[in-house]
Enzyme design. Structure first.
Site, PDB file in Angstrom:
ATOM      1  N   GLY A  78     -43.907   1.779 -44.984  1.00 32.15           N
ATOM      2  CA  GLY A  78     -42.685   0.994 -44.826  1.00 32.15           C
ATOM      3  C   GLY A  78     -41.395   1.785 -44.810  1.00 32.15           C
ATOM      4  O   GLY A  78     -40.323   1.199 -44.624  1.00 32.15           O
ATOM      5  N   GLU A 133     -48.703   5.399 -47.301  1.00 30.21           N
ATOM      6  CA  GLU A 133     -49.235   4.970 -45.995  1.00 30.21           C
ATOM      7  C   GLU A 133     -48.127   4.865 -44.946  1.00 30.21           C
ATOM      8  O   GLU A 133     -47.927   3.803 -44.358  1.00 30.21           O
ATOM      9  CB  GLU A 133     -49.918   3.603 -46.137  1.00 30.21           C
ATOM     10  CG  GLU A 133     -51.029   3.530 -47.163  1.00 30.21           C
ATOM     11  CD  GLU A 133     -51.492   2.093 -47.424  1.00 30.21           C
ATOM     12  OE1 GLU A 133     -50.888   1.144 -46.880  1.00 30.21           O
ATOM     13  OE2 GLU A 133     -52.451   1.928 -48.189  1.00 30.21           O
ATOM     14  N   PRO A 134     -47.397   5.929 -44.699  1.00 30.06           N
ATOM     15  CA  PRO A 134     -46.300   5.819 -43.738  1.00 30.06           C
ATOM     16  C   PRO A 134     -46.823   5.793 -42.305  1.00 30.06           C
ATOM     17  O   PRO A 134     -47.797   6.462 -41.985  1.00 30.06           O
ATOM     18  CB  PRO A 134     -45.509   7.112 -43.975  1.00 30.06           C
ATOM     19  CG  PRO A 134     -46.553   8.094 -44.400  1.00 30.06           C
ATOM     20  CD  PRO A 134     -47.569   7.309 -45.202  1.00 30.06           C
ATOM     21  N   GLY A 135     -46.193   5.017 -41.471  1.00 35.50           N
ATOM     22  CA  GLY A 135     -46.504   5.026 -40.054  1.00 35.50           C
ATOM     23  C   GLY A 135     -45.247   5.397 -39.286  1.00 35.50           C
ATOM     24  O   GLY A 135     -45.084   6.510 -38.790  1.00 35.50           O
ATOM     25  N   ARG A 155     -41.316  -4.639 -29.263  1.00 42.23           N
ATOM     26  CA  ARG A 155     -40.447  -4.768 -30.437  1.00 42.23           C
ATOM     27  C   ARG A 155     -39.143  -5.531 -30.190  1.00 42.23           C
ATOM     28  O   ARG A 155     -38.787  -6.392 -30.992  1.00 42.23           O
ATOM     29  CB  ARG A 155     -40.148  -3.395 -31.054  1.00 42.23           C
ATOM     30  CG  ARG A 155     -41.391  -2.606 -31.472  1.00 42.23           C
ATOM     31  CD  ARG A 155     -41.081  -1.433 -32.387  1.00 42.23           C
ATOM     32  NE  ARG A 155     -40.695  -1.890 -33.707  1.00 42.23           N
ATOM     33  CZ  ARG A 155     -39.486  -1.922 -34.173  1.00 42.23           C
ATOM     34  NH1 ARG A 155     -38.475  -1.507 -33.442  1.00 42.23           N
ATOM     35  NH2 ARG A 155     -39.234  -2.383 -35.372  1.00 42.23           N
ATOM     36  N   TYR A 159     -39.180  -8.742 -32.507  1.00 44.07           N
ATOM     37  CA  TYR A 159     -38.396  -8.625 -33.759  1.00 44.07           C
ATOM     38  C   TYR A 159     -36.899  -8.575 -33.504  1.00 44.07           C
ATOM     39  O   TYR A 159     -36.138  -8.207 -34.406  1.00 44.07           O
ATOM     40  CB  TYR A 159     -38.736  -7.331 -34.502  1.00 44.07           C
ATOM     41  CG  TYR A 159     -40.198  -7.079 -34.774  1.00 44.07           C
ATOM     42  CD1 TYR A 159     -40.868  -7.787 -35.764  1.00 44.07           C
ATOM     43  CD2 TYR A 159     -40.893  -6.104 -34.076  1.00 44.07           C
ATOM     44  CE1 TYR A 159     -42.205  -7.530 -36.032  1.00 44.07           C
ATOM     45  CE2 TYR A 159     -42.225  -5.843 -34.341  1.00 44.07           C
ATOM     46  CZ  TYR A 159     -42.874  -6.561 -35.318  1.00 44.07           C
ATOM     47  OH  TYR A 159     -44.194  -6.302 -35.590  1.00 44.07           O
ATOM     48  N   CYS A 163     -42.440 -12.363 -16.389  1.00 45.02           N
ATOM     49  CA  CYS A 163     -41.929 -13.716 -16.174  1.00 45.02           C
ATOM     50  C   CYS A 163     -41.730 -14.447 -17.490  1.00 45.02           C
ATOM     51  O   CYS A 163     -42.428 -15.417 -17.797  1.00 45.02           O
ATOM     52  CB  CYS A 163     -42.884 -14.461 -15.269  1.00 45.02           C
ATOM     53  SG  CYS A 163     -43.017 -13.628 -13.693  1.00 45.02           S
ATOM     54  N   GLU A 164     -40.790 -13.956 -18.283  1.00 45.37           N
ATOM     55  CA  GLU A 164     -40.427 -14.581 -19.558  1.00 45.37           C
ATOM     56  C   GLU A 164     -38.980 -14.204 -19.825  1.00 45.37           C
ATOM     57  O   GLU A 164     -38.602 -13.043 -19.661  1.00 45.37           O
ATOM     58  CB  GLU A 164     -41.251 -13.996 -20.723  1.00 45.37           C
ATOM     59  CG  GLU A 164     -42.724 -14.168 -20.598  1.00 45.37           C
ATOM     60  CD  GLU A 164     -43.330 -14.934 -21.762  1.00 45.37           C
ATOM     61  OE1 GLU A 164     -42.579 -15.463 -22.606  1.00 45.37           O
ATOM     62  OE2 GLU A 164     -44.562 -14.998 -21.792  1.00 45.37           O
ATOM     63  N   TYR A 170     -45.255   1.784 -33.030  1.00 43.65           N
ATOM     64  CA  TYR A 170     -45.354   0.387 -32.598  1.00 43.65           C
ATOM     65  C   TYR A 170     -44.823   0.191 -31.183  1.00 43.65           C
ATOM     66  O   TYR A 170     -44.305  -0.865 -30.845  1.00 43.65           O
ATOM     67  CB  TYR A 170     -44.637  -0.545 -33.591  1.00 43.65           C
ATOM     68  CG  TYR A 170     -45.119  -0.334 -34.999  1.00 43.65           C
ATOM     69  CD1 TYR A 170     -46.409  -0.690 -35.361  1.00 43.65           C
ATOM     70  CD2 TYR A 170     -44.307   0.266 -35.971  1.00 43.65           C
ATOM     71  CE1 TYR A 170     -46.878  -0.477 -36.647  1.00 43.65           C
ATOM     72  CE2 TYR A 170     -44.770   0.485 -37.257  1.00 43.65           C
ATOM     73  CZ  TYR A 170     -46.049   0.119 -37.589  1.00 43.65           C
ATOM     74  OH  TYR A 170     -46.520   0.334 -38.861  1.00 43.65           O
TER      75      TYR A 170
HETATM   76  N1  LLP Z   1     -49.624  -0.004 -44.919  1.00 43.64           N
HETATM   77  C1  LLP Z   1     -49.835  -1.317 -44.684  1.00 43.64           C
HETATM   78  C2  LLP Z   1     -50.753  -2.057 -45.542  1.00 43.64           C
HETATM   79  C3  LLP Z   1     -49.162  -1.954 -43.634  1.00 43.64           C
HETATM   80  O1  LLP Z   1     -49.368  -3.250 -43.411  1.00 43.64           O
HETATM   81  C4  LLP Z   1     -48.272  -1.208 -42.824  1.00 43.64           C
HETATM   82  C5  LLP Z   1     -47.577  -1.847 -41.716  1.00 43.64           C
HETATM   83  C6  LLP Z   1     -48.094   0.159 -43.091  1.00 43.64           C
HETATM   84  C7  LLP Z   1     -48.782   0.727 -44.153  1.00 43.64           C
HETATM   85  C8  LLP Z   1     -47.200   1.046 -42.280  1.00 43.64           C
HETATM   86  O2  LLP Z   1     -45.888   0.628 -42.276  1.00 43.64           O
HETATM   87  P1  LLP Z   1     -44.736   1.586 -41.708  1.00 43.64           P
HETATM   88  O3  LLP Z   1     -44.669   2.783 -42.575  1.00 43.64           O
HETATM   89  O4  LLP Z   1     -45.065   1.938 -40.317  1.00 43.64           O
HETATM   90  O5  LLP Z   1     -43.513   0.737 -41.776  1.00 43.64           O
HETATM   91  N2  LLP Z   1     -45.085  -3.751 -35.820  1.00 43.64           N
HETATM   92  C9  LLP Z   1     -43.947  -3.699 -36.711  1.00 43.64           C
HETATM   93  C10 LLP Z   1     -44.261  -3.203 -38.040  1.00 43.64           C
HETATM   94  C11 LLP Z   1     -45.352  -3.983 -38.718  1.00 43.64           C
HETATM   95  C12 LLP Z   1     -46.011  -3.163 -39.719  1.00 43.64           C
HETATM   96  C13 LLP Z   1     -47.183  -3.811 -40.314  1.00 43.64           C
HETATM   97  N3  LLP Z   1     -47.762  -3.077 -41.396  1.00 43.64           N
HETATM   98  C14 LLP Z   1     -42.777  -3.024 -36.041  1.00 43.64           C
HETATM   99  O6  LLP Z   1     -42.847  -2.742 -34.854  1.00 43.64           O
HETATM  100  O7  LLP Z   1     -41.745  -2.822 -36.668  1.00 43.64           O
END
Ligand code: LLP
Length: 420
Positions: free
Chosen positions: A241, A275-277, A314, A318, A345-346, A374
């Protein structure tokens, strides 16, 4: 502009490569990623938590391309997965099973079996039903599943959109804290599972450290209570997050997050899992798209591009902001307030709304920034549009890491029943 993207002689570069040359070779829409950005951001985050025994389990859902996963695995990263498909990707890319955590509210028996057989580090369990099923599958396969319970710490995390808020009470995520002690007792009694840790994930795109401190203290309280009952946990997973700056504001420093966490954990004996993404890959990517038409209609200027909401969801999903830059700066170009929209077409198909920018001409290429996370991973083939290609740039070299889909890909697996 994100680091590793800069103008040189009026041309936007990703590391040492002009994005126009990427487009000349691979076409549009195209995702281009900076390898250096990924490695640097992972390193910065990891170093901030140096005083702790820790594991960074990169959240595969942000960008699951095999080459990117392999790059991260090579840097010692683990993986946070949410499906059998992500497990498959992570293992195929060489992520060590003992560095994989399995999150998600709806794991199926088949997915649990695959993860049990792979021997992953931990299952982040989200309900009693899942715990019982996991124990049953574990017994059946003659394995014991290491388990963390994902706790819902009931925190209203300040995320920019309600869809990415997961730490408050009324969501489908996690287990209410008051139910946790009983479930841990159950986990310690059931054969086939072994409670080893505790977990929370409070949301996505969080730019303040405060909510992490709150979540951590909440989890530590529970850990202490469990210890008194003779249940000794070894890992604490704070989820992901960590936010990035999409606009002109500056990125939160990893040290700010670490300062909120490290002092409380350093003497706990617990291993930290993160758990960073987005933080790792968000800034590394641009979506390159070509302007097809510029249309003035209803008092507005529409810049119509060949990338749409199927390529980058996105903004539509969002209302998110992504910086838009031309691949080539043109002197003396008039500025205007435009909507950058796709061909779908939206009405919800847009990449940027009401954006003051130099009005481009048809044929020009635009870069949509901070789309490494994402972006491709949420792309679809809606409107029967093949998904974009992806390239990874390293210095002055670019490598194709996913070929563009073609029409054959679109119908693969379909049966044309009326053919005869
Ligand atoms: N761990 C868990 C359990 C999660 O559900 C998520 C994201 C992450 C880690 C990684 O989160 P991050 O570090 O990337 O913020 N599609 C959306 C974000 C939804 C994320 C869902 N879970 C977007 O485009 O902003």
């Amino acid at each position: 502009m994100p680091t590793n993207f800069a103008y040189r002689e009026g041309r936007l570069h990703c590391e040492g490569v002009a994005v126009e040359s990427l487009v000349a070779e691979h076409g549009t829409p195209l995702y281009a990623y900076s390898r250096r950005s990924i490695v640097d951001r992972l390193g910065a985050l990891d170093r901030a938590f140096e005083p702790l025994d820790r594991l960074i389990a990169y959240s595969v859902k942000a960008n699951g391309n095999l080459s990117i996963l392999r790059l991260l695995a090579g840097e010692g990263c683990g993986a946070d997965i949410v499906s059998g498909g992500e497990l498959y990707r992570a293992l195929k890319a060489g992520v060590r099973p003992d560095r994989i955590v399995f999150s998600g509210v709806g794991k199926t028996a088949t997915e649990l079996d695959a993860a049990l057989n792979a021997g992953i580090l931990c299952f982040n369990v989200e309900s009693e039903g899942e715990l019982r099923l996991l124990a049953e599958r574990g017994r059946k396969l003659g394995r014991t599943a290491p388990v963390s319970l994902r706790i819902n710490p009931d925190i209203e995390s300040p995320t920019p959109h309600a869809y990415t808020r997961t730490g408050h009470r009324a969501t489908k995520f996690g287990i209410p804290s008051e139910d946790a002690p009983a479930l841990y007792r159950l986990a310690s009694e059931l054969d086939g599972v072994d409670p080893v840790g505790i977990d929370a994930h409070i949301g996505s795109q969080i730019v303040e450290p405060g909510p992490y401190r709150q979540s951590l203290l909440h989890l530590l309280d529970l850990v202490e209570g469990l210890r008194r009952q003779g249940i000794e946990l070894r890992t604490l997973d704070l989820g992901g997050g960590f936010g990035v700056a999409y606009d002109a504001e500056s990125d939160p420093e990893p040290s700010a997050f670490a300062d909120a966490v490290v002092p409380h954990l350093v003497t706990s004996g617990l291993r930290l899992i993160l758990e960073p993404g987005r933080y790792v890959v968000g800034h590394a990517g641009v979506l390159l798209t070509r302007v097809l038409y510029v249309k003035r209609s209803g008092g507005k200027i529409f810049v119509i591009t060949d990338a749409g909401m199927n390529d980058l969801l996105r903004p539509s999903h969002y209302s998110s902001y992504h910086r838009v830059d031309p691949a080539r700066r043109v002197e003396g170009r008039g500025s205007g307030r435009v909507d950058v929209v796709g061909p779908i077409c939206e009405s919800g198909d847009f990449l940027a709304l009401d954006r003051e920018m130099p009005v481009p001409e048809p044929g020009e290429v635009l870069a949509i920034h901070t789309t490494g996370a994402y972006g491709f991973s949420m792309a679809s083939t809606y409107n029967a549009r093949p998904r974009p290609a992806e390239v990874l740039v390293e210095g002055d070299r670019a490598r194709l890491i996913r070929r563009r889909e073609d029409y054959e890909d679109l119908v693969r697996g379909e049966e044309d029943l009326l053919i005869e």
